[in-house]
Motif scaffolding. Structure first.
Motif, PDB file in Angstrom:
ATOM      1  N   SER A  44       0.228  -0.204  -6.763  1.00 24.19           N
ATOM      2  CA  SER A  44       1.018   0.515  -7.700  1.00 24.19           C
ATOM      3  C   SER A  44       1.494   1.707  -7.041  1.00 24.19           C
ATOM      4  O   SER A  44       1.178   1.964  -5.729  1.00 24.19           O
ATOM      5  N   LYS A  45       2.004   3.030  -7.664  1.00 22.04           N
ATOM      6  CA  LYS A  45       2.728   4.073  -6.909  1.00 22.04           C
ATOM      7  C   LYS A  45       1.563   5.010  -6.898  1.00 22.04           C
ATOM      8  O   LYS A  45       0.671   5.144  -7.516  1.00 22.04           O
ATOM      9  N   ALA A  46       1.263   5.592  -5.696  1.00 17.65           N
ATOM     10  CA  ALA A  46       0.469   6.814  -5.140  1.00 17.65           C
ATOM     11  C   ALA A  46       0.653   7.902  -6.307  1.00 17.65           C
ATOM     12  O   ALA A  46       1.743   8.348  -6.388  1.00 17.65           O
ATOM     13  N   LYS A  47      -0.350   8.660  -6.649  1.00 12.56           N
ATOM     14  CA  LYS A  47      -0.394  10.084  -7.454  1.00 12.56           C
ATOM     15  C   LYS A  47       0.278  11.082  -6.497  1.00 12.56           C
ATOM     16  O   LYS A  47      -0.154  10.931  -5.431  1.00 12.56           O
ATOM     17  N   ASP A  58      -3.140  10.660  -1.687  1.00 12.10           N
ATOM     18  CA  ASP A  58      -3.558   9.617  -2.541  1.00 12.10           C
ATOM     19  C   ASP A  58      -3.126   8.384  -1.887  1.00 12.10           C
ATOM     20  O   ASP A  58      -2.099   8.283  -1.203  1.00 12.10           O
ATOM     21  N   LYS A  59      -3.959   7.121  -2.233  1.00 11.71           N
ATOM     22  CA  LYS A  59      -3.473   5.876  -1.341  1.00 11.71           C
ATOM     23  C   LYS A  59      -3.768   4.721  -2.663  1.00 11.71           C
ATOM     24  O   LYS A  59      -4.847   5.036  -3.346  1.00 11.71           O
ATOM     25  N   ALA A  60      -2.806   3.972  -2.928  1.00 13.29           N
ATOM     26  CA  ALA A  60      -2.893   3.093  -3.918  1.00 13.29           C
ATOM     27  C   ALA A  60      -2.349   1.808  -3.453  1.00 13.29           C
ATOM     28  O   ALA A  60      -1.289   1.581  -2.836  1.00 13.29           O
ATOM     29  N   VAL A 120       1.004  -1.208  -0.011  1.00 15.23           N
ATOM     30  CA  VAL A 120      -0.020  -0.102   0.139  1.00 15.23           C
ATOM     31  C   VAL A 120       0.910   1.149   0.054  1.00 15.23           C
ATOM     32  O   VAL A 120       1.893   1.449   0.800  1.00 15.23           O
ATOM     33  N   ASP A 121       0.746   2.127  -0.922  1.00 14.73           N
ATOM     34  CA  ASP A 121       1.747   3.278  -1.017  1.00 14.73           C
ATOM     35  C   ASP A 121       0.747   4.745  -0.782  1.00 14.73           C
ATOM     36  O   ASP A 121      -0.393   4.749  -1.462  1.00 14.73           O
ATOM     37  N   LYS A 122       1.056   5.465  -0.080  1.00 21.75           N
ATOM     38  CA  LYS A 122       0.411   6.393   0.726  1.00 21.75           C
ATOM     39  C   LYS A 122       1.352   7.941   0.267  1.00 21.75           C
ATOM     40  O   LYS A 122       2.529   7.766   0.635  1.00 21.75           O
TER      41      LYS A 122
END
Length: 130
Positions: free
Chosen positions: A42-45, A37-39, A26-28
Motif C-alpha cells: 500500500s502507499k505510505a502515510k 512511514d514504510k508500507a 515497499v513504499d517509504k
C-alpha cells in the motif's frame, strides 16, 4: 511419523515456491533524512507537509522499491558451473548418508495372541512372589 514429516516438508516447499514467485512493493516516505512511514502492498502515510513538484526547497521524498518475483521455476542443472555442481552433489550425498536406518527387529510371536485367561492360577493356589 514418516507421513507427518513428509507433510511438513511438502507444505514448506509449497510456501517456498509461493514466496519465491510473489512480487511486492515497499513504499517509504522520508521527511528530510528521517523515515516517517514504510508500507508493504500500500502507499505510505505522509508527514502532512505538501509536496509540490515546482517547489525547490521541499524536504519530503517518496521512495518505492519493487521486488520482482521469479518468473521461471525450472532451473536446469547444466546452467550451473562445475564448482556449483560439485558442491550440490557432495552436499546431497553427505546429507543423505547422515541418516542411518535402525536394524529391523523381527518379533517371531507378533501374530500370535496369548491364551485366554480362564482363572488366575496364582490367586487360586495362593502363590505370591515377594
Amino acid at each position: 511419523m514418516k507421513k507427518v514429516f513428509q507433510h511438513i516438508i511438502s507444505l514448506s516447499m509449497a510456501f517456498l515456491v509461493m514466496l519465491s514467485t510473489m512480487s511486492f512493493t515497499v513504499d517509504k516516505h522520508f521527511c528530510g533524512n528521517d523515515l516517517v512511514d514504510k508500507a508493504v502492498f500500500s502507499k505510505a502515510k505522509t508527514c502532512g507537509m505538501q509536496m509540490s513538484a515546482d517547489a525547490e526547497d521541499h524536504c519530503c521524498t517518496n521512495e518505492k522499491v519493487e521486488v520482482e518475483g521469479q518468473d521461471e521455476l525450472k532451473i536446469s542443472f547444466d546452467s550451473l558451473d562445475f564448482q556449483q555442481q560439485l558442491f550440490l552433489t557432495t552436499f546431497s550425498y553427505s546429507y543423505l548418508n547422515l541418516f542411518e536406518s535402525l536394524p529391523k527387529q523381527i518379533i517371531p510371536f507378533k501374530d500370535y495372541t496369548p491364551p485366554l485367561l480362564v482363572s488366575d492360577i496364582q490367586l487360586e493356589d495362593q502363590v505370591f512372589l515377594i
